[in-house]
Design an enzyme around this catalytic site. Structure first.
Site, PDB file in Angstrom:
ATOM      1  N   ARG A 294      -1.620   9.151   2.418  1.00 23.98           N
ATOM      2  CA  ARG A 294      -2.863   8.496   2.007  1.00 23.98           C
ATOM      3  C   ARG A 294      -2.870   8.348   0.479  1.00 23.98           C
ATOM      4  O   ARG A 294      -2.321   9.191  -0.232  1.00 23.98           O
ATOM      5  CB  ARG A 294      -4.062   9.346   2.433  1.00 23.98           C
ATOM      6  CG  ARG A 294      -5.380   8.691   2.157  1.00 23.98           C
ATOM      7  CD  ARG A 294      -6.567   9.632   2.399  1.00 23.98           C
ATOM      8  NE  ARG A 294      -7.802   8.936   2.082  1.00 23.98           N
ATOM      9  CZ  ARG A 294      -8.936   9.528   1.742  1.00 23.98           C
ATOM     10  NH1 ARG A 294      -9.004  10.841   1.694  1.00 23.98           N
ATOM     11  NH2 ARG A 294     -10.009   8.809   1.464  1.00 23.98           N
ATOM     12  N   HIS A 295      -3.527   7.288  -0.003  1.00 26.53           N
ATOM     13  CA  HIS A 295      -3.684   7.121  -1.447  1.00 26.53           C
ATOM     14  C   HIS A 295      -4.368   8.347  -2.054  1.00 26.53           C
ATOM     15  O   HIS A 295      -5.020   9.123  -1.367  1.00 26.53           O
ATOM     16  CB  HIS A 295      -4.499   5.860  -1.742  1.00 26.53           C
ATOM     17  CG  HIS A 295      -5.873   5.911  -1.121  1.00 26.53           C
ATOM     18  ND1 HIS A 295      -6.894   6.672  -1.648  1.00 26.53           N
ATOM     19  CD2 HIS A 295      -6.353   5.347   0.010  1.00 26.53           C
ATOM     20  CE1 HIS A 295      -7.953   6.552  -0.880  1.00 26.53           C
ATOM     21  NE2 HIS A 295      -7.664   5.764   0.142  1.00 26.53           N
ATOM     22  N   GLY A 296      -4.276   8.485  -3.378  1.00 25.36           N
ATOM     23  CA  GLY A 296      -4.879   9.619  -4.073  1.00 25.36           C
ATOM     24  C   GLY A 296      -6.359   9.420  -4.375  1.00 25.36           C
ATOM     25  O   GLY A 296      -6.986   8.470  -3.881  1.00 25.36           O
TER      26      GLY A 296
ATOM     27  N   GLY B 292      -0.900   4.463   2.925  1.00 28.57           N
ATOM     28  CA  GLY B 292      -2.070   3.826   3.528  1.00 28.57           C
ATOM     29  C   GLY B 292      -3.346   4.596   3.259  1.00 28.57           C
ATOM     30  O   GLY B 292      -3.544   5.146   2.172  1.00 28.57           O
TER      31      GLY B 292
ATOM     32  N   ALA C 209      -4.612  11.948  -0.868  1.00 25.53           N
ATOM     33  CA  ALA C 209      -3.164  12.229  -0.894  1.00 25.53           C
ATOM     34  C   ALA C 209      -2.685  13.012   0.329  1.00 25.53           C
ATOM     35  O   ALA C 209      -1.614  13.624   0.304  1.00 25.53           O
ATOM     36  CB  ALA C 209      -2.755  12.951  -2.183  1.00 25.53           C
TER      37      ALA C 209
END
Ligand SMILES: *[C@@H]1O[C@H](CO)[C@@H](O)[C@H](O)[C@H]1NC(C)=O
Ligand SMILES: *[C@@H]1O[C@H](CO)[C@@H](O)[C@H](O)[C@H]1NC(C)=O
Length: 478
Positions: free
Chosen positions: A94-96, A370, A413
């Site tokens: 996952r994005h931060g 994602g 994240a």
């Protein structure tokens, strides 16, 4: 002097000293803890581990607050009776940490307006005498600084989340995530097209190359069919996303007795008339505490409006939403991730294919970036975090021990890493979630079962879970 007596509580993030000699020792220890670390952990609100998908990664792995590069090699668990080496990893990440999206920025604005009105004494009538302290504290220590153009973009801390994760994973898998493999473009990088994901996949590559943004050569591709599959699955969009009935439990809980209690307490603390504070504004205040912490490492005055019990109620509200919208609540939620599921297994098949020693080695790594909405359905399809009793609006009291806690599963994240080993008896596969080993639910006795056993266990999905059956029809029950 005891420098080793600092521990982390399970829920709170203050270093806590386990010594019987009281406050003075505690103070000394706090000081030593701070001195012994290059970037000392700032005081953290006690409610920080209940922010659902807005939780910091450090709340799940608190040792990272002391040493963001610490790596625990014992998480890799191929059987010790066999010689094994990792030959490939697929990581879904996952994005931060990010800014609030426009929807939440508008709510923050509304909340801030409401407070200004209240303290100005105009417009809002009935502000109780003597309960203005909380209000004053917020007014004197906080001004809104969010603007709509920030809309969900990755913040600097979010870039650091991904750089550090990349560096830790490269220590864990030195032969796979090596600088050489990056340079020779042997690692594939795929991302959702959203700004925060693209920034994340870039930061991850910076972390692998130990370079600043200027020198790095980025090599990622965008693929929303894979990383935002939920938008492309009609059965899901019609059956859940656009269907109010599908999320009925969330609506019920939002107006139920537990949430009403939190709302009432917050209104009293601020001295606001109850009716002005909607459940959405209560949540906005809670998330403000989370944003100020995850973006600026600040312990914001908003945090003091909630105690741990309030935070647990608000966490449950978020979990209900994710459960019914993205996870086991509806079978189609998991099935919508079939394209990603198939992509991952095709990649693993290719990497694990038997080869002669003269053949080129398999691709060392596939990195896919994602959203929480990408990871949750995928984990659900694998069968993870499925409690016996589904969470509903009515059973909050019996759900305290549930395994479906998004604060633990999908913080910023968050990551799911599939490790493929080459072992004497054949290829084996291990699953890591947020850098900890997790067993495949259909194979509960082994940390790293034979890859062919994993494939056999998920055979019905690998054979039958096609986009056609899962997504074209309506709400198919497989
Ligand atoms: C390292 O990981 C292993 C396996 O998950 C775990 O049992 C152990 O407690 C971890 N050690 C530390 C210091 O966190
Ligand atoms: C909406 O959700 C309900 C409850 O899950 C379900 O019974 C119904 O079939 C769904 N409606 C559509 C149009 O899919």
């Amino acid at each position: 002097m005891k420098t080793n007596s600092c521990l982390y509580q399970r829920t709170g993030m203050f270093p806590v000293c386990v010594s019987g000699t009281g406050a003075l020792t505690a103070a000394v220890c706090l000081l030593l803890c701070r001195l012994s670390s290059s970037s000392p952990p700032a005081p953290v609100p006690l409610i920080a581990s209940y922010f659902g998908t807005k939780t910091r990664y450090e709340e799940v792995n608190p040792h990272l607050l002391l040493d963001p590069l610490s790596v625990n090699r014992s998480v890799l668990k191929p059987p010790d009776t066999e010689r094994c080496s990792p030959v490939h990893i697929t990581a879904v990440i996952r994005h931060g940490s990010r800014f609030p999206t426009v929807k939440n920025i508008r709510r923050i604005q509304q909340l801030s307006d409401l407070l200004r009105e209240a303290s100005g004494g105009s417009g809002v009538s009935g502000v109780a005498e003597g309960s203005g302290d909380w209000l004053q504290d917020i007014q004197s220590r906080w001004v809104t600084w969010y603007t709509e153009d920030m809309d969900g973009k990755l913040v600097e801390k979010g870039k650091e989340d991904l750089r550090l994760l990349a560096r830790r994973l490269s220590v864990l898998f030195p032969s796979l995530l090596s600088e050489e493999n990056v340079r020779k473009r042997k690692i594939s990088f795929l991302s959702s097209s959203k700004h925060r994901c693209v920034s994340s996949v870039e930061a991850f590559q910076e972390g692998l190359q130990h370079l600043g943004p200027r020198e790095v050569q980025y090599t990622h591709q965008l693929d929303d069919q894979l990383m935002r599959f939920f938008e492309h699955c009609r059965g899901y969009v019609d059956g859940v996303e656009k269907n109010r009935t599908a999320l009925a439990e969330v609506e019920k809980f939002k107006h139920g007795e537990e949430m009403e209690g939190v709302r009432k307490r917050m209104a009293e603390r601020l001295g606001l008339p109850h009716h002005r504070l909607t459940p959405d504004l209560v949540e906005a205040a809670f998330f403000l505490c989370s944003y100020e912490l995850s973006i600026k490492s600040l312990h914001s005055p908003w945090c003091f409006l909630f105690d741990q019990k309030d935070a647990q109620v608000l966490e449950y509200k978020s979990d209900l939403k994710q459960y019914w919208k993205r996870s086991h609540g509806h079978v189609i939620n998991g099935l919508s991730s079939c394209p990603l599921f198939h992509h991952v297994f095709r990649t693993l098949d290719k990497a694990g294919r038997p080869r002669r020693s003269s053949d080129a080695p398999p691709d060392p790594a596939s990195v896919l970036i994602g959203h929480a909405e990408t990871l949750l359905p995928f984990l659900s399809l694998l069968g993870l975090h499925k409690d016996e009793t589904p969470p509903t609006a009515a059973n909050y009291q019996s759900q305290h021990g549930r395994s479906f806690r998004t604060s633990r599963i999908v913080p910023y994240a968050a990551n799911v890493v599939l490790v493929l080993y080459d072992c004497e008896r054949g290829a084996r596969l291990q699953l890591l979630v947020n850098e900890s080993p997790v067993r495949f639910p259909p194979l509960p006795d082994e940390d790293a079962p034979l890859y062919r056993d994993v494939r056999a266990a998920y055979r019905p999905l690998l054979d039958g879970c096609s986009e056609h059956r899962g997504c074209e029809g309506r709400h198919t029950e497989l």
